[in-house]
Design a protein around this motif. Structure first.
Motif, mmCIF file in Angstrom:
data_model
loop_
_atom_site.group_PDB
_atom_site.id
_atom_site.type_symbol
_atom_site.label_atom_id
_atom_site.label_comp_id
_atom_site.label_asym_id
_atom_site.label_seq_id
_atom_site.Cartn_x
_atom_site.Cartn_y
_atom_site.Cartn_z
ATOM 1 N N VAL A 223 0.849 -1.194 0.000
ATOM 2 C CA VAL A 223 0.000 0.000 0.000
ATOM 3 C C VAL A 223 0.881 1.239 0.000
ATOM 4 C CG1 VAL A 223 -1.811 1.278 1.196
ATOM 5 C CG2 VAL A 223 -1.823 -1.231 1.232
ATOM 6 N N PHE A 224 0.730 2.065 -1.044
ATOM 7 C CA PHE A 224 1.494 3.304 -1.169
ATOM 8 C C PHE A 224 0.547 4.505 -1.138
ATOM 9 C CE2 PHE A 224 4.201 0.135 -3.181
ATOM 10 C CZ PHE A 224 5.467 0.466 -2.716
ATOM 11 N N SER A 225 1.022 5.589 -0.511
ATOM 12 C CA SER A 225 0.227 6.809 -0.409
ATOM 13 C C SER A 225 1.132 8.007 -0.670
ATOM 14 C CB SER A 225 -0.412 6.891 0.990
ATOM 15 O OG SER A 225 -1.123 8.098 1.163
ATOM 16 N N PRO A 226 1.365 8.340 -1.939
ATOM 17 C CA PRO A 226 2.281 9.442 -2.266
ATOM 18 C C PRO A 226 1.693 10.807 -1.915
ATOM 19 C CG PRO A 226 1.227 8.617 -4.255
ATOM 20 C CD PRO A 226 0.836 7.684 -3.148
ATOM 21 N N TYR B 193 -1.172 -1.516 -4.270
ATOM 22 C CA TYR B 193 -2.235 -0.508 -4.330
ATOM 23 C C TYR B 193 -1.624 0.865 -4.135
ATOM 24 C CZ TYR B 193 -6.153 2.422 -2.894
ATOM 25 O OH TYR B 193 -7.061 3.451 -2.784
ATOM 26 N N LEU B 194 -1.962 1.791 -5.026
ATOM 27 C CA LEU B 194 -1.464 3.151 -4.947
ATOM 28 C C LEU B 194 -2.645 4.108 -4.819
ATOM 29 C CD1 LEU B 194 0.468 1.459 -7.150
ATOM 30 C CD2 LEU B 194 1.754 3.591 -6.971
ATOM 31 N N ARG B 195 -2.573 4.965 -3.810
ATOM 32 C CA ARG B 195 -3.644 5.923 -3.464
ATOM 33 C C ARG B 195 -3.253 7.293 -4.020
ATOM 34 N NH1 ARG B 195 -5.784 8.649 1.792
ATOM 35 N NH2 ARG B 195 -7.908 7.809 1.898
ATOM 36 N N GLY C 34 -1.874 13.787 0.987
ATOM 37 C CA GLY C 34 -2.034 15.234 0.996
ATOM 38 C C GLY C 34 -1.871 15.871 2.355
ATOM 39 N N MET C 35 -2.050 15.099 3.418
ATOM 40 C CA MET C 35 -1.918 15.648 4.765
ATOM 41 C C MET C 35 -0.474 15.960 5.142
ATOM 42 S SD MET C 35 -4.806 16.114 6.472
ATOM 43 C CE MET C 35 -5.527 16.835 4.984
ATOM 44 N N VAL C 36 0.486 15.530 4.322
ATOM 45 C CA VAL C 36 1.886 15.867 4.606
ATOM 46 C C VAL C 36 2.077 17.377 4.534
ATOM 47 C CG1 VAL C 36 4.272 15.633 3.800
ATOM 48 C CG2 VAL C 36 2.752 13.635 3.827
ATOM 49 N N ARG C 37 1.435 18.025 3.572
ATOM 50 C CA ARG C 37 1.542 19.489 3.475
ATOM 51 C C ARG C 37 0.937 20.165 4.692
ATOM 52 N NH1 ARG C 37 1.517 17.736 -1.507
ATOM 53 N NH2 ARG C 37 -0.664 17.115 -1.427
ATOM 54 N N THR C 38 -0.204 19.637 5.162
ATOM 55 C CA THR C 38 -0.824 20.194 6.362
ATOM 56 C C THR C 38 0.094 20.020 7.564
ATOM 57 O OG1 THR C 38 -3.014 19.696 5.475
ATOM 58 C CG2 THR C 38 -2.873 20.096 7.830
ATOM 59 N N ALA C 39 0.738 18.865 7.657
ATOM 60 C CA ALA C 39 1.656 18.607 8.769
ATOM 61 C C ALA C 39 2.827 19.583 8.761
ATOM 62 C CB ALA C 39 2.167 17.174 8.704
ATOM 63 N N VAL D 27 2.539 2.488 3.490
ATOM 64 C CA VAL D 27 1.776 2.125 4.676
ATOM 65 C C VAL D 27 1.846 0.625 4.948
ATOM 66 C CG1 VAL D 27 -0.533 2.234 5.727
ATOM 67 C CG2 VAL D 27 0.266 4.111 4.286
ATOM 68 N N LYS D 28 2.078 -0.154 3.890
ATOM 69 C CA LYS D 28 2.260 -1.592 4.037
ATOM 70 C C LYS D 28 3.176 -2.090 2.922
ATOM 71 C CE LYS D 28 -0.021 -6.066 4.117
ATOM 72 N NZ LYS D 28 -1.174 -6.837 3.663
ATOM 73 N N PRO D 29 4.186 -2.904 3.211
ATOM 74 C CA PRO D 29 4.607 -3.278 4.566
ATOM 75 C C PRO D 29 5.202 -2.092 5.298
ATOM 76 C CG PRO D 29 6.185 -4.086 2.952
ATOM 77 C CD PRO D 29 5.031 -3.540 2.168
ATOM 78 N N LEU D 30 4.842 -1.940 6.549
ATOM 79 C CA LEU D 30 5.343 -0.828 7.351
ATOM 80 C C LEU D 30 6.832 -1.027 7.623
ATOM 81 C CD1 LEU D 30 3.947 1.661 8.743
ATOM 82 C CD2 LEU D 30 4.111 0.351 10.864
ATOM 83 N N PRO D 31 7.642 0.003 7.396
ATOM 84 C CA PRO D 31 9.082 -0.103 7.687
ATOM 85 C C PRO D 31 9.323 -0.019 9.191
ATOM 86 C CG PRO D 31 8.558 2.084 6.869
ATOM 87 C CD PRO D 31 7.292 1.289 6.778
ATOM 88 N N GLU D 32 8.990 -1.082 9.907
ATOM 89 C CA GLU D 32 8.879 -1.042 11.357
ATOM 90 C C GLU D 32 10.178 -0.668 12.065
ATOM 91 O OE1 GLU D 32 7.211 -4.658 12.788
ATOM 92 O OE2 GLU D 32 5.269 -4.342 11.799
ATOM 93 N N GLU D 33 11.266 -1.335 11.727
ATOM 94 C CA GLU D 33 12.505 -1.142 12.487
ATOM 95 C C GLU D 33 13.042 0.282 12.356
ATOM 96 O OE1 GLU D 33 13.725 -3.134 14.664
ATOM 97 O OE2 GLU D 33 12.231 -4.673 14.235
ATOM 98 N N THR D 34 13.166 0.754 11.128
ATOM 99 C CA THR D 34 13.734 2.089 10.936
ATOM 100 C C THR D 34 12.788 3.170 11.448
ATOM 101 O OG1 THR D 34 12.854 2.151 8.663
ATOM 102 C CG2 THR D 34 15.124 1.365 8.978
ATOM 103 N N LEU D 35 11.482 2.968 11.259
ATOM 104 C CA LEU D 35 10.517 3.960 11.732
ATOM 105 C C LEU D 35 10.534 4.043 13.255
ATOM 106 C CD1 LEU D 35 8.312 5.973 10.929
ATOM 107 C CD2 LEU D 35 6.668 4.089 10.994
ATOM 108 N N TRP D 36 10.596 2.879 13.912
ATOM 109 C CA TRP D 36 10.632 2.859 15.372
ATOM 110 C C TRP D 36 11.891 3.545 15.908
ATOM 111 C CZ3 TRP D 36 8.321 2.671 19.793
ATOM 112 C CH2 TRP D 36 9.055 2.375 20.959
#
Length: 306
Positions: free
Chosen positions: A129-132, A153-155, A192-197, A219-228
């Protein structure tokens, strides 16, 4: 963003004769060049998304690299069983292109709002799952998923958005990027919420200091180790998405933090468990549901100071 996606897909198709695009009677002017030069590799299946997934599966089983495009509710919910059985159970490399996240198709009403898609796609076995957040990412993702052995899946936003990444930036394999380093509070946003952030972090900086901003584009697979490793350096994390708070990106981050507890305190900003029946532009609806910049900034300030 949709135009950039199809321009990029056109270039991918020119280099690889196995690329085929399926559409469900959804037009875009940018597809005219694709049709003119490669008419045998774009198939309009009509308003029949369930059948489109079956066609995509058959073509993929014959070695074709299939991209299937439709408005988000129709390429995810209408044909969910076909995606699960035909694509995921068989681990077929079909790339689903869903356009219109959140309230992008605002005036067409709840039937066209894309509010639950990430939750649905996250639950499917083997689905990426990708959300550019901008056109730079979206263009790169067309090539990035080309040779992936399973479904993706690309959003995608319908219209163009201000660029966050430089046009030449092509390294989006990590799944996330820290756009702004901070201390104390970090905002994890997607789409799109990245701009709001980024705008909220800038507005809060004079009183709260540097606030971190992360673009979580896979969003999936979540890059768990590096993100944590990065999130664990903060005391508070807020997620921000134009999607239901149930099952989306915020839920993915919540699952990560819960499994690694103790860790930072979490607040999830997204859409409530209700249907928005008001009429208006995307900006109007985001204001109604409390995801416009002013409300987001106010809630982040309260979260950071309590």
């Amino acid at each position: 963003m949709r135009q950039a996606v199809f321009e990029a897909l056109y270039e991918v198709a020119r280099k690889n004769e196995d690329v085929i695009l399926l559409v469900s009677d959804t037009g875009a002017i940018v597809l005219d060049q694709f049709r003119a030069e490669m008419p045998e590799r774009i198939i309009n299946v009509g308003i029949a998304e369930q059948n489109m997934i079956g066609v995509a599966a058959g073509l993929a089983m014959e070695g074709k690299k299939v991209y299937a495009y439709a408005i988000i509710p129709f390429v995810t919910m209408r044909c969910y069983e076909q995606i699960r059985v035909d694509l995921c159970c068989e681990s077929l490399p079909v790339k689903l292109l869903g356009v219109g996240p959140g309230y992008d198709y605002s005036t067409l009403g709840p039937t066209h709002h894309g509010l639950e898609d990430m939750a649905l796609m996250r639950a499917l076995p083997g689905m990426q799952v990708f959300s550019p957040c901008d056109e730079t990412q979206a263009r790169v993702f067309m090539d990035l998923v080309l040779d992936h052995p399973g479904p993706s899946y690309l959003r995608l936003d319908r219209t163009g958005t201000p660029l966050i990444y430089a046009p030449g930036d092509k390294d989006f394999t990590a799944g996330w990027r820290e756009l702004r380093k901070g201390r104390g509070l970090c905002i994890v946003a997607t789409g799109g919420m990245v701009r709001t952030a980024l705008a909220a972090a800038e507005a809060l900086a004079p009183t709260l200091g540097q606030i971190g901003v992360i673009d979580l584009y896979r969003v999936k697979p979540l890059p768990e180790e590096t993100l944590w490793q990065t999130l664990s350096t903060y005391t508070r994390v807020a997620t921000l998405e134009e999607h239901s708070r149930i099952g989306g990106m915020g839920s993915a981050v919540a699952e990560l933090l819960a499994e690694r507890a103790p860790g930072p305190r979490l607040m999830r900003l997204g859409l409530a468990d209700q249907v928005c029946r008001q009429y208006g532009s995307r900006e109007d609806l985001l204001t109604i549901v409390g995801l416009e910049l002013e409300t987001v900034t106010r809630r982040l300030r309260a979260f950071a100071t309590t």
